[in-house]
Design a protein around this motif. Structure first.
Motif, PDB file in Angstrom:
ATOM      1  N   ALA A 100      -4.465  58.206  -6.855  1.00  0.00           N
ATOM      2  CA  ALA A 100      -5.190  56.961  -7.695  1.00  0.00           C
ATOM      3  C   ALA A 100      -4.913  55.771  -6.740  1.00  0.00           C
ATOM      4  O   ALA A 100      -6.023  55.210  -6.804  1.00  0.00           O
ATOM      5  N   GLY A 101      -4.176  55.595  -5.839  1.00  0.00           N
ATOM      6  CA  GLY A 101      -4.047  54.279  -5.038  1.00  0.00           C
ATOM      7  C   GLY A 101      -5.125  54.505  -3.902  1.00  0.00           C
ATOM      8  O   GLY A 101      -5.550  53.214  -3.705  1.00  0.00           O
ATOM      9  N   VAL A 102      -5.365  55.428  -3.635  1.00  0.00           N
ATOM     10  CA  VAL A 102      -6.229  55.623  -2.320  1.00  0.00           C
ATOM     11  C   VAL A 102      -7.875  55.466  -3.186  1.00  0.00           C
ATOM     12  O   VAL A 102      -8.559  54.771  -2.342  1.00  0.00           O
ATOM     13  N   ILE A 103      -8.182  56.096  -4.356  1.00  0.00           N
ATOM     14  CA  ILE A 103      -9.085  56.028  -4.886  1.00  0.00           C
ATOM     15  C   ILE A 103      -9.473  54.287  -5.469  1.00  0.00           C
ATOM     16  O   ILE A 103     -10.555  53.730  -5.126  1.00  0.00           O
ATOM     17  N   ILE A 104      -8.460  53.788  -5.506  1.00  0.00           N
ATOM     18  CA  ILE A 104      -8.716  52.415  -6.143  1.00  0.00           C
ATOM     19  C   ILE A 104      -8.847  51.228  -4.896  1.00  0.00           C
ATOM     20  O   ILE A 104      -9.696  50.612  -4.658  1.00  0.00           O
ATOM     21  N   THR A 105      -8.260  51.791  -3.802  1.00  0.00           N
ATOM     22  CA  THR A 105      -8.522  51.285  -2.418  1.00  0.00           C
ATOM     23  C   THR A 105      -9.907  51.272  -1.848  1.00  0.00           C
ATOM     24  O   THR A 105     -10.634  50.400  -1.449  1.00  0.00           O
ATOM     25  N   LEU A 106     -10.461  52.704  -2.126  1.00  0.00           N
ATOM     26  CA  LEU A 106     -11.668  53.130  -1.696  1.00  0.00           C
ATOM     27  C   LEU A 106     -12.814  52.180  -2.569  1.00  0.00           C
ATOM     28  O   LEU A 106     -13.801  51.617  -1.864  1.00  0.00           O
ATOM     29  N   ALA A 107     -12.327  52.117  -3.756  1.00  0.00           N
ATOM     30  CA  ALA A 107     -13.558  51.369  -4.683  1.00  0.00           C
ATOM     31  C   ALA A 107     -13.325  49.852  -4.338  1.00  0.00           C
ATOM     32  O   ALA A 107     -14.598  49.331  -4.340  1.00  0.00           O
ATOM     33  N   PHE A 108     -12.465  49.397  -4.098  1.00  0.00           N
ATOM     34  CA  PHE A 108     -12.334  47.828  -3.590  1.00  0.00           C
ATOM     35  C   PHE A 108     -13.040  47.683  -2.368  1.00  0.00           C
ATOM     36  O   PHE A 108     -13.782  46.735  -2.076  1.00  0.00           O
ATOM     37  N   LEU A 109     -12.764  48.574  -1.348  1.00  0.00           N
ATOM     38  CA  LEU A 109     -13.267  48.755   0.065  1.00  0.00           C
ATOM     39  C   LEU A 109     -14.862  48.585  -0.196  1.00  0.00           C
ATOM     40  O   LEU A 109     -15.845  47.958   0.441  1.00  0.00           O
ATOM     41  N   ALA A 110     -15.580  49.569  -1.167  1.00  0.00           N
ATOM     42  CA  ALA A 110     -17.100  49.624  -1.171  1.00  0.00           C
ATOM     43  C   ALA A 110     -17.566  48.307  -2.018  1.00  0.00           C
ATOM     44  O   ALA A 110     -18.710  47.871  -1.429  1.00  0.00           O
ATOM     45  N   HIS A 111     -16.902  47.793  -2.871  1.00  0.00           N
ATOM     46  CA  HIS A 111     -17.013  46.740  -3.272  1.00  0.00           C
ATOM     47  C   HIS A 111     -17.246  45.530  -2.382  1.00  0.00           C
ATOM     48  O   HIS A 111     -18.101  44.733  -2.124  1.00  0.00           O
ATOM     49  N   GLN A 112     -16.432  45.383  -1.446  1.00  0.00           N
ATOM     50  CA  GLN A 112     -16.201  44.300  -0.346  1.00  0.00           C
ATOM     51  C   GLN A 112     -17.389  44.574   0.600  1.00  0.00           C
ATOM     52  O   GLN A 112     -18.144  43.529   0.823  1.00  0.00           O
ATOM     53  N   ILE A 113     -17.820  45.709   0.941  1.00  0.00           N
ATOM     54  CA  ILE A 113     -19.009  46.175   1.852  1.00  0.00           C
ATOM     55  C   ILE A 113     -20.349  45.717   1.229  1.00  0.00           C
ATOM     56  O   ILE A 113     -21.020  45.097   2.014  1.00  0.00           O
ATOM     57  N   LYS A 114     -20.393  45.935  -0.146  1.00  0.00           N
ATOM     58  CA  LYS A 114     -21.616  45.454  -0.773  1.00  0.00           C
ATOM     59  C   LYS A 114     -21.801  44.071  -0.765  1.00  0.00           C
ATOM     60  O   LYS A 114     -22.781  43.670  -0.381  1.00  0.00           O
ATOM     61  N   HIS A 115     -20.813  43.254  -1.002  1.00  0.00           N
ATOM     62  CA  HIS A 115     -20.807  42.094  -0.938  1.00  0.00           C
ATOM     63  C   HIS A 115     -21.013  41.403   0.203  1.00  0.00           C
ATOM     64  O   HIS A 115     -22.089  40.381   0.533  1.00  0.00           O
TER      65      HIS A 115
END
Length: 166
Positions: free
Chosen positions: A16-31
């Motif tokens: 779950a921590g890895v999934i949350i981290t990847l989601a946050f990273l994807a959000h940062q890349i988009k912005h």
């Protein structure tokens, strides 16, 4: 609860921590990409406006430019130098736009605007004469792109652009 159950819970929490981290990273890349696109458009717009400002705020520059694009043979050496300097500066700006296009950093509207104004300018006899003289100053890939564009311009806009006479 035994150690296997505790281990399984730990693995689930880790996943779950890895999934949350990847989601946050994807959000940062988009912005970050959005900010890069905005900065690129702003930079290109600012550069284009500065070049137009040079033409509209100085009547001497305007006169030299209009005579230069018309390939007026009576340009004095210092006027020809100013005209050719304007063109290399413009070509470097076009190369920047072309490189940004290759990276996918420009909107369709920006590309269409850049393409239309570039092709109009390339239709001018003075631009074509300058390009033959100085195209070796440009990168080989970009130079090949401009040569292809020039074929298109000469096929579809015979006689160059309609610019006011001096």
């Amino acid at each position: 609860m035994d150690w296997q159950a505790i281990g399984a819970i730990g693995e689930i929490l880790g996943a779950a921590g890895v999934i949350i981290t990847l989601a946050f990273l994807a959000h940062q890349i988009k912005h970050t990409r959005k900010a890069t696109l905005q900065a690129t458009r702003h930079s290109i717009g600012t550069r284009g406006a500065a070049m137009v400002d040079m033409l509209v705020t100085d009547s001497d520059t305007t006169r030299i430019f209009l005579r230069g694009v018309a390939a007026d043979p009576s340009l004095e050496p210092h006027e020809l130098f100013r005209f050719r300097s304007f063109l290399i500066r413009q070509a470097w700006g076009w190369q920047n736009i072309w490189e940004q296009e290759q990276e996918g950093l420009l909107s369709q509207g920006s590309l269409e605007s850049a393409r239309a104004s570039r092709r109009d300018m390339m239709g001018a006899l003075g631009w074509q004469a300058w390009f033959e003289l100085r195209k070796h100053w440009l990168g080989s890939d970009f130079r090949a792109f401009l040569e292809s564009e020039l074929e298109h311009v000469n096929r579809y806009k015979p006689g160059g652009v309609d610019l006011p006479q001096t």
